[in-house]
Motif scaffolding. Structure first.
Motif, PDB file in Angstrom:
ATOM      1  N   ASP A 166      44.390 -25.999  -4.194  1.00 54.29           N
ATOM      2  CA  ASP A 166      43.468 -27.107  -3.917  1.00 54.29           C
ATOM      3  C   ASP A 166      43.615 -28.120  -5.049  1.00 54.29           C
ATOM      4  O   ASP A 166      43.244 -27.820  -6.193  1.00 54.29           O
ATOM      5  N   SER A 199      49.621 -28.015  -1.775  1.00 49.71           N
ATOM      6  CA  SER A 199      48.730 -27.534  -0.717  1.00 49.71           C
ATOM      7  C   SER A 199      49.463 -26.545   0.185  1.00 49.71           C
ATOM      8  O   SER A 199      48.843 -25.641   0.771  1.00 49.71           O
ATOM      9  N   LYS A 237      42.022 -24.009  -8.012  1.00 50.55           N
ATOM     10  CA  LYS A 237      41.804 -25.447  -8.075  1.00 50.55           C
ATOM     11  C   LYS A 237      42.646 -26.028  -9.207  1.00 50.55           C
ATOM     12  O   LYS A 237      42.571 -25.560 -10.344  1.00 50.55           O
ATOM     13  N   TYR A 289      42.999 -31.706  -7.006  1.00 47.76           N
ATOM     14  CA  TYR A 289      42.044 -32.798  -7.207  1.00 47.76           C
ATOM     15  C   TYR A 289      42.682 -33.887  -8.055  1.00 47.76           C
ATOM     16  O   TYR A 289      43.431 -33.596  -8.995  1.00 47.76           O
TER      17      TYR A 289
END
Length: 229
Positions: free
Chosen positions: A27, A22, A3, A29
């Protein structure tokens, strides 16, 4: 899947980076409220943070300082500001790397991969204790303790100390340290290593160990150990 939190207020750049990362199975954010970056960081618990300097509300230095006070998560600055003091400031606040905009995506992915590999491959190793100058270095916890107390190091600081300790009383060249830390030394300013070593020495001051990381001008650095009869 790792992440990554990208703290960037340019929506176009954010979505471009998000889409590209991606494709590498990261991932990504973003930030919904730039006045609550620390709260969103806490909610997401990312494995790596990429942060711009110029942001709404508070700048990236402020949020780097806030994040670093709560976590040792690796942090990479991504900024159009090119003054050397910006890089120095980011490193002094505990960032792991600095990338200047505009950037080539291959450089960004190389630095992300190198940072994640260094931090998380290293942190999954079993806890290892090593004695140095009367102090105990605990690599798995990024701490060094002596009768004067205990200090916590960032991943980069501990990695530098680890390399130097593995070669006690031997000079380790600047080029070797840069390659070990960042893999692609031609993407890294020589000043970045200097800042990290100086920051390590500053952390070692309360333990009285800072004089034992010596600079060998034109050669590199050495961690000295007392000779035993």
């Amino acid at each position: 899947m790792f992440k990554i939190m990208l703290i960037e207020d340019d929506a176009t750049l954010f979505h471009e980076v998000q889409e590209r990362l991606s494709q590498w199975s990261y991932d990504v954010y973003g930030i919904k409220d730039f006045s609550s970056v620390l709260q969103e960081f806490t909610d997401v618990q990312p494995d790596l943070v990429i942060i711009d300097i110029q942001l709404p509300k508070f700048d990236g230095f402020h949020w780097c300082r806030m994040i670093r006070s709560h976590s040792n998560v690796p942090i990479i600055f991504l900024s159009s500001r090119d003054h050397p003091t910006d890089m120095v400031m980011s490193m002094q606040l505990g960032a792991d790397d600095f990338i200047q905009k505009p950037f080539h995506f291959d450089v960004l992915i190389a630095k992300i991969q190198a940072t994640l590999r260094r931090v998380y491959n290293y942190s999954t190793e079993r806890t290892e204790l090593r004695a140095w100058r009367g102090a105990t270095v605990e690599f798995g916890k990024n701490t060094i303790s002596s009768p004067q107390g205990t200090v916590e190091l960032t991943k980069n600081e501990m990695y530098i100390l680890k390399i130097l300790m593995e070669r006690k009383n031997q000079i380790v060249s600047r080029e070797e340290l840069i390659k070990s830390l960042w893999d692609h030394e031609h993407f890294v300013s020589d000043n970045t290593l200097t800042v990290n070593v100086n920051r390590l020495r500053k952390k070692l001051e309360p333990l009285g160990l800072d004089p034992y990381i010596e600079t060998k001008v034109g050669q590199g650095y050495i961690a000295t150990e007392e000779a035993h009869a």
